[in-house]
Design an enzyme around this catalytic site. Structure first.
Site, PDB file in Angstrom:
ATOM      1  N   LYS A  14      -1.748   3.596   3.148  1.00  0.00           N
ATOM      2  CA  LYS A  14      -0.432   4.036   3.623  1.00  0.00           C
ATOM      3  C   LYS A  14       0.370   4.694   2.494  1.00  0.00           C
ATOM      4  O   LYS A  14       0.991   5.724   2.710  1.00  0.00           O
ATOM      5  CB  LYS A  14       0.366   2.854   4.189  1.00  0.00           C
ATOM      6  CG  LYS A  14      -0.324   2.171   5.378  1.00  0.00           C
ATOM      7  CD  LYS A  14       0.568   1.133   6.036  1.00  0.00           C
ATOM      8  CE  LYS A  14       0.884  -0.047   5.149  1.00  0.00           C
ATOM      9  NZ  LYS A  14      -0.230  -0.983   4.923  1.00  0.00           N
ATOM     10  N   ARG A  89       6.576  -4.955  10.749  1.00  0.00           N
ATOM     11  CA  ARG A  89       5.385  -5.785  10.571  1.00  0.00           C
ATOM     12  C   ARG A  89       5.310  -6.911  11.578  1.00  0.00           C
ATOM     13  O   ARG A  89       4.330  -7.674  11.557  1.00  0.00           O
ATOM     14  CB  ARG A  89       5.416  -6.388   9.168  1.00  0.00           C
ATOM     15  CG  ARG A  89       4.380  -5.819   8.196  1.00  0.00           C
ATOM     16  CD  ARG A  89       4.601  -6.544   6.892  1.00  0.00           C
ATOM     17  NE  ARG A  89       3.535  -6.462   5.939  1.00  0.00           N
ATOM     18  CZ  ARG A  89       3.442  -5.544   4.983  1.00  0.00           C
ATOM     19  NH1 ARG A  89       4.288  -4.552   4.928  1.00  0.00           N
ATOM     20  NH2 ARG A  89       2.467  -5.613   4.098  1.00  0.00           N
ATOM     21  N   ARG A 128      -7.592  -2.043  -6.707  1.00  0.00           N
ATOM     22  CA  ARG A 128      -6.210  -1.681  -7.019  1.00  0.00           C
ATOM     23  C   ARG A 128      -5.596  -2.712  -7.971  1.00  0.00           C
ATOM     24  O   ARG A 128      -4.805  -2.370  -8.847  1.00  0.00           O
ATOM     25  CB  ARG A 128      -5.392  -1.608  -5.715  1.00  0.00           C
ATOM     26  CG  ARG A 128      -3.950  -1.176  -5.918  1.00  0.00           C
ATOM     27  CD  ARG A 128      -3.250  -0.889  -4.603  1.00  0.00           C
ATOM     28  NE  ARG A 128      -2.680  -2.093  -4.008  1.00  0.00           N
ATOM     29  CZ  ARG A 128      -2.047  -2.135  -2.837  1.00  0.00           C
ATOM     30  NH1 ARG A 128      -1.942  -1.041  -2.104  1.00  0.00           N
ATOM     31  NH2 ARG A 128      -1.555  -3.248  -2.375  1.00  0.00           N
ATOM     32  N   ARG A 134       0.123  -5.817  -9.518  1.00  0.00           N
ATOM     33  CA  ARG A 134       0.741  -6.607  -8.443  1.00  0.00           C
ATOM     34  C   ARG A 134       0.094  -7.973  -8.350  1.00  0.00           C
ATOM     35  O   ARG A 134      -1.118  -8.080  -8.191  1.00  0.00           O
ATOM     36  CB  ARG A 134       0.596  -5.864  -7.103  1.00  0.00           C
ATOM     37  CG  ARG A 134       1.671  -4.813  -6.917  1.00  0.00           C
ATOM     38  CD  ARG A 134       1.512  -4.076  -5.626  1.00  0.00           C
ATOM     39  NE  ARG A 134       1.377  -4.941  -4.457  1.00  0.00           N
ATOM     40  CZ  ARG A 134       1.428  -4.500  -3.214  1.00  0.00           C
ATOM     41  NH1 ARG A 134       1.619  -3.205  -2.980  1.00  0.00           N
ATOM     42  NH2 ARG A 134       1.282  -5.322  -2.210  1.00  0.00           N
ATOM     43  N   ARG A 146      -3.259 -12.089   3.180  1.00  0.00           N
ATOM     44  CA  ARG A 146      -2.458 -10.945   3.646  1.00  0.00           C
ATOM     45  C   ARG A 146      -3.112 -10.284   4.852  1.00  0.00           C
ATOM     46  O   ARG A 146      -2.434  -9.875   5.789  1.00  0.00           O
ATOM     47  CB  ARG A 146      -2.272  -9.933   2.511  1.00  0.00           C
ATOM     48  CG  ARG A 146      -1.182 -10.377   1.537  1.00  0.00           C
ATOM     49  CD  ARG A 146      -1.359  -9.790   0.169  1.00  0.00           C
ATOM     50  NE  ARG A 146      -1.265  -8.344   0.150  1.00  0.00           N
ATOM     51  CZ  ARG A 146      -1.822  -7.580  -0.779  1.00  0.00           C
ATOM     52  NH1 ARG A 146      -2.516  -8.127  -1.763  1.00  0.00           N
ATOM     53  NH2 ARG A 146      -1.672  -6.285  -0.736  1.00  0.00           N
TER      54      ARG A 146
HETATM   55  P1  ADP Z   1       0.556  -4.267   1.325  1.00  0.00           P
HETATM   56  O1  ADP Z   1       0.705  -3.650   2.665  1.00  0.00           O
HETATM   57  O2  ADP Z   1      -0.281  -3.463   0.402  1.00  0.00           O
HETATM   58  O3  ADP Z   1       0.175  -5.710   1.375  1.00  0.00           O
HETATM   59  P2  ADP Z   1       3.438  -4.115   0.817  1.00  0.00           P
HETATM   60  O4  ADP Z   1       3.878  -3.553  -0.465  1.00  0.00           O
HETATM   61  O5  ADP Z   1       3.758  -3.370   2.065  1.00  0.00           O
HETATM   62  O6  ADP Z   1       1.913  -4.349   0.611  1.00  0.00           O
HETATM   63  O7  ADP Z   1       4.028  -5.601   0.991  1.00  0.00           O
HETATM   64  C1  ADP Z   1       3.827  -6.614   0.029  1.00  0.00           C
HETATM   65  C2  ADP Z   1       4.414  -7.943   0.531  1.00  0.00           C
HETATM   66  O8  ADP Z   1       5.817  -7.793   0.801  1.00  0.00           O
HETATM   67  C3  ADP Z   1       3.846  -8.459   1.860  1.00  0.00           C
HETATM   68  O9  ADP Z   1       2.662  -9.208   1.685  1.00  0.00           O
HETATM   69  C4  ADP Z   1       5.019  -9.308   2.384  1.00  0.00           C
HETATM   70  O10 ADP Z   1       5.085 -10.553   1.734  1.00  0.00           O
HETATM   71  C5  ADP Z   1       6.244  -8.525   1.956  1.00  0.00           C
HETATM   72  N1  ADP Z   1       6.667  -7.549   3.000  1.00  0.00           N
HETATM   73  C6  ADP Z   1       6.662  -6.195   2.894  1.00  0.00           C
HETATM   74  N2  ADP Z   1       7.126  -5.626   4.017  1.00  0.00           N
HETATM   75  C7  ADP Z   1       7.435  -6.637   4.875  1.00  0.00           C
HETATM   76  C8  ADP Z   1       7.953  -6.713   6.197  1.00  0.00           C
HETATM   77  N3  ADP Z   1       8.236  -5.601   6.891  1.00  0.00           N
HETATM   78  N4  ADP Z   1       8.141  -7.924   6.756  1.00  0.00           N
HETATM   79  C9  ADP Z   1       7.883  -9.039   6.080  1.00  0.00           C
HETATM   80  N5  ADP Z   1       7.373  -9.059   4.833  1.00  0.00           N
HETATM   81  C10 ADP Z   1       7.161  -7.875   4.221  1.00  0.00           C
END
Ligand code: ADP
Length: 192
Positions: A14, A89, A128, A134, A146
């Site tokens: 993404k 999400r 990554r 991270r 996740r």
């Molecule tokens: P990825 O999709 O690569 O896991 P993101 O950077 O989108 O990573 O998100 C990292 C973390 O941030 C998620 O595992 C979650 O804990 C939190 N997070 C991000 N966006 C949301 C969301 N829309 N709702 C709830 N938690 C979120």
């Protein structure tokens, strides 16, 4: 406005595709993951609370991310449109987003989903993790958590937009530019 949701599990690509879409369509990028990491870096109270959950691979509460998105929409009222990355999400987040946009007489144009199987996701995220710094990319059990959160809480979001006739799935495995071309085609169908 062109309002896109880029959808898919962690590691689907993404972030990579967002950059290309933003450059071409001049959209404002709203990544809740990035917004949360900014809060952590700034040492805010919200950031501290979110970090505990993020470090365990668990979603942060809906209210937190909805509030952040609300603020950003207000900040960019004159934008050509938005690309939502990592948001919504949960179905609750989707409903809140639809309501927020409706309050500006706007709506989601299309949801574009990048489809990648779990084995490939795991391999990409571990890779990554070597450079991203991270904490949530560092070990296999956290990455699995996740992906599990995605499968249980986030996947239903696809059905939500499918029911609105706004869902397009694209194969997320292959050449980056080829995938981008498929995305462009999906966008061209909603902009004519
Ligand atoms: P990825 O999709 O690569 O896991 P993101 O950077 O989108 O990573 O998100 C990292 C973390 O941030 C998620 O595992 C979650 O804990 C939190 N997070 C991000 N966006 C949301 C969301 N829309 N709702 C709830 N938690 C979120």
């Amino acid at each position: 406005m062109l309002n896109l949701i880029l959808f898919g599990p962690p590691g689907a690509g993404k972030g990579t595709q967002s950059e290309k879409i933003i450059a071409k369509y001049k959209l404002i990028h709203l990544s809740t993951g990035d917004l949360l990491r900014n809060e952590i870096q700034a040492g805010s109270e919200l950031g501290l609370k979110a970090k505990t959950l993020m470090d365990q691979g668990i979603l942060v509460p809906d209210e937190v991310v909805i509030g952040m998105i609300d603020n950003k929409l207000k900040e960019h009222k004159d934008a050509a449109g938005f690309i939502f990355d990592g948001f919504p999400r949960t179905v609750k987040q989707s409903e809140a987003l639809d309501q927020l946009l409706a309050s500006y007489d706007e709506s989601i144009s299309v949801m574009i989903a990048l489809v990648v199987d779990d084995n490939e996701l795991l391999a990409r995220l571990l890779n990554r993790g070597k450079t991203s710094g991270r904490p949530d990319d560092q070990n296999e059990s956290l990455i699995s958590k996740r992906i599990q959160e995605y499968n249980s809480k986030t996947k239903p979001v696809a059905d939500y937009y499918q029911a609105q006739g706004k869902f397009v799935a694209i194969d997320g495995i292959g050449e980056i530019d080829f995938i981008f071309e498929e995305i462009n085609q999906a966008i061209s169908k909603v902009t004519v």
